[in-house]
Design an enzyme around this catalytic site. Structure first.
Site, mmCIF file in Angstrom:
data_model
loop_
_atom_site.group_PDB
_atom_site.id
_atom_site.type_symbol
_atom_site.label_atom_id
_atom_site.label_comp_id
_atom_site.label_asym_id
_atom_site.label_seq_id
_atom_site.Cartn_x
_atom_site.Cartn_y
_atom_site.Cartn_z
ATOM 1 N N HIS A 12 0.934 -1.411 0.115
ATOM 2 C CA HIS A 12 0.072 -0.204 0.037
ATOM 3 C C HIS A 12 1.020 1.292 0.089
ATOM 4 O O HIS A 12 1.865 1.244 0.528
ATOM 5 C CB HIS A 12 -0.837 0.194 1.131
ATOM 6 C CG HIS A 12 -1.800 0.943 1.121
ATOM 7 N ND1 HIS A 12 -1.805 2.286 1.465
ATOM 8 C CD2 HIS A 12 -3.531 0.787 0.632
ATOM 9 C CE1 HIS A 12 -3.126 2.834 1.208
ATOM 10 N NE2 HIS A 12 -3.867 2.045 0.889
ATOM 11 N N ASP A 37 -7.972 -4.113 -1.125
ATOM 12 C CA ASP A 37 -8.244 -4.397 -2.432
ATOM 13 C C ASP A 37 -8.157 -5.781 -2.773
ATOM 14 O O ASP A 37 -9.135 -6.530 -3.690
ATOM 15 C CB ASP A 37 -7.272 -3.376 -3.478
ATOM 16 C CG ASP A 37 -7.246 -1.970 -3.163
ATOM 17 O OD1 ASP A 37 -8.626 -1.503 -3.263
ATOM 18 O OD2 ASP A 37 -6.294 -1.481 -3.220
#
Length: 429
Positions: free
Chosen positions: A306, A363
């Site tokens: 991330h 995600d």
């Protein structure tokens, strides 16, 4: 405020005030730098620039912390549903029982769309991406509800907030129904928020439809963990557009467009597409892991690591449990889930991934959960927008109420041609 920092340029010295947040985040205030020195700062992508002082969400990427209005996201997800989370983000406090009931009631009675809005869906191709429809219809709300566009009228803002929260699931579900050629299903105001959305998505007029409660809980959790994430691309877009005093509908429509990008809200869609790519190539996970480690391959594993979190994403921890539970319950024979689980094990055990802190992120798990629920891949980002809506609204409201808000107008360092003589077209050879 701490002692000021000092900047020396040439033979002059300038003081920069130091601002310290409640969680001891420290920033240099450069708002007067250009006026005093003629200098500006250059920060491509604003990755090291604090554009605003906000009291909505605290994020510590190094420690893996995410808090909504001071409450850990883990606690909020365990104790609140999505509408209570929305209330907390928008109004700054947890609601009383009466406040929450009134809020729910208002949202439940604003769910229908004006019948004329259906013409928007008739005017787009059947294969239009749902995010294109979502942003267009949200922007068009400003033409149907001209009684609530003034950003400086608190009552009008309140009505717009409730209308948006209520109607976005309806707008989203209609965009799906358009893509599959099925009739629109009207919202049912006796159903809770997430159950109502799933009913509009999957029910048909010719038979009864019962929503799986585990699907409802999974969707509720995903919406909550996506509800806000500080000054990301789409939130910054909402603030930037809103700084011009654009109405709430226009500002949110712009945020939806920003979220559409595959580097932002489209990442979970890209993750599932990657899993399908691996399956189409024989399902050889080891091959793609090796490619991800090879910088020359140009291949990137989507759904791992991330931009902000340098630790395990706290949101991913929350929804991993829900993901495992759903897959165990459904026992689906889908090679995508097998590949996803194999990739997950690699990321959690391979020294390369551990050293670089490339943990499965929100995600990765959200894409797998949406797939398990039966949400088509092109709708993934739409559901992200539904979840992020209360955060966008909260930031728009905070910006409008701030006494220090100014219209956003970044500077630039010009690197183009210097003054050039103009040559007439007949003399340009």
């Amino acid at each position: 405020m701490s002692s000021p920092a000092k900047l020396r340029y040439g033979d002059k010295e300038f003081e920069l005030p130091v601002v310290v947040g409640t969680e001891n985040e420290t920033a240099l205030d450069i708002s007067k730098l250009r006026a005093e020195s003629g200098l500006i700062t250059l920060d491509e992508g604003y990755v090291n620039t604090g554009a605003v002082a906000s009291s909505i969400t605290f994020l510590d990427g190094e420690a893996g912390i995410l808090r909504y209005r001071g409450y850990p996201v883990e606690v909020v997800a365990d104790q609140c549903d999505f509408l209570e989370t929305s209330y907390l983000l928008i109004y700054g406090t947890l609601p009383t029982q009466k406040q929450l009931e009134e809020f729910r009631c208002s949202i439940q009675h604003h769910t229908m769309l004006h019948e004329d809005m259906k013409s928007f869906y008739n005017g787009v191709p059947r294969d239009a991406h749902p995010m294109a429809i979502l942003s267009s219809v949200v922007g068009a709300l400003s033409t149907f509800y001209q009684d609530s566009l003034n950003p400086h009228d608190s009552r009008q803002v309140e009505i717009s907030i409730h209308r948006l929260l209520a109607k976005l699931p309806t707008i989203a579900a209609y965009s799906f129904k358009k893509s599959v050629g099925q009739p629109f299903i009207y919202p049912r105001n006796n159903l809770p928020y997430c159950e109502n959305f799933l009913h509009m998505m999957f029910a048909v007029p010719c038979e009864d439809y019962e929503v799986d409660p585990d699907f409802v809980r999974a969707l509720e959790l995903l919406l909550i963990v996506h509800a806000d994430h500080e000054q990301n691309c789409s939130t910054s877009t909402v603030r930037m557009v809103g700084s011009s005093n654009a109405n709430l509908f226009a500002s949110i429509s712009a945020g939806i467009c920003a979220l559409w990008g595959p580097l932002h809200g489209g990442a979970n869609e890209a993750c599932v597409n990657m899993l399908e790519q691996i399956i189409a190539d024989g399902g050889d996970v080891k091959k793609y892991v090796a490619m991800a480690k090879d910088k020359k391959s140009g291949f990137r594993l989507m759904g791992f690591g991330h931009r902000v979190y340098k630790n395990y994403d706290p949101r991913a921890k929350l929804i991993k449990h829900q993901c495992d539970r759903l897959l165990a319950k459904l026992s689906l024979k889908d090679p995508l889930f097998d590949v996803a689980q194999e990739l997950e094990q690699v990321a959690l055990s391979d020294p390369y991934f551990i050293e670089k802190k490339l943990y499965p992120n929100v995600d990765f798990y959200s894409g797998v959960i949406y797939r398990a629920i039966g949400i088509p891949v092109q709708m993934f980002t739409v559901l992200f927008a539904m979840g992020r809506l209360p955060g966008w609204i909260a930031h728009w409201v905070e910006m409008q109420r701030s006494e220090t808000t100014r219209i956003c107008r970044p500077r630039q360092v010009y690197v183009g041609e210097k003054l050039r003589p103009f040559v007439s077209v007949k003399d340009r050879g």
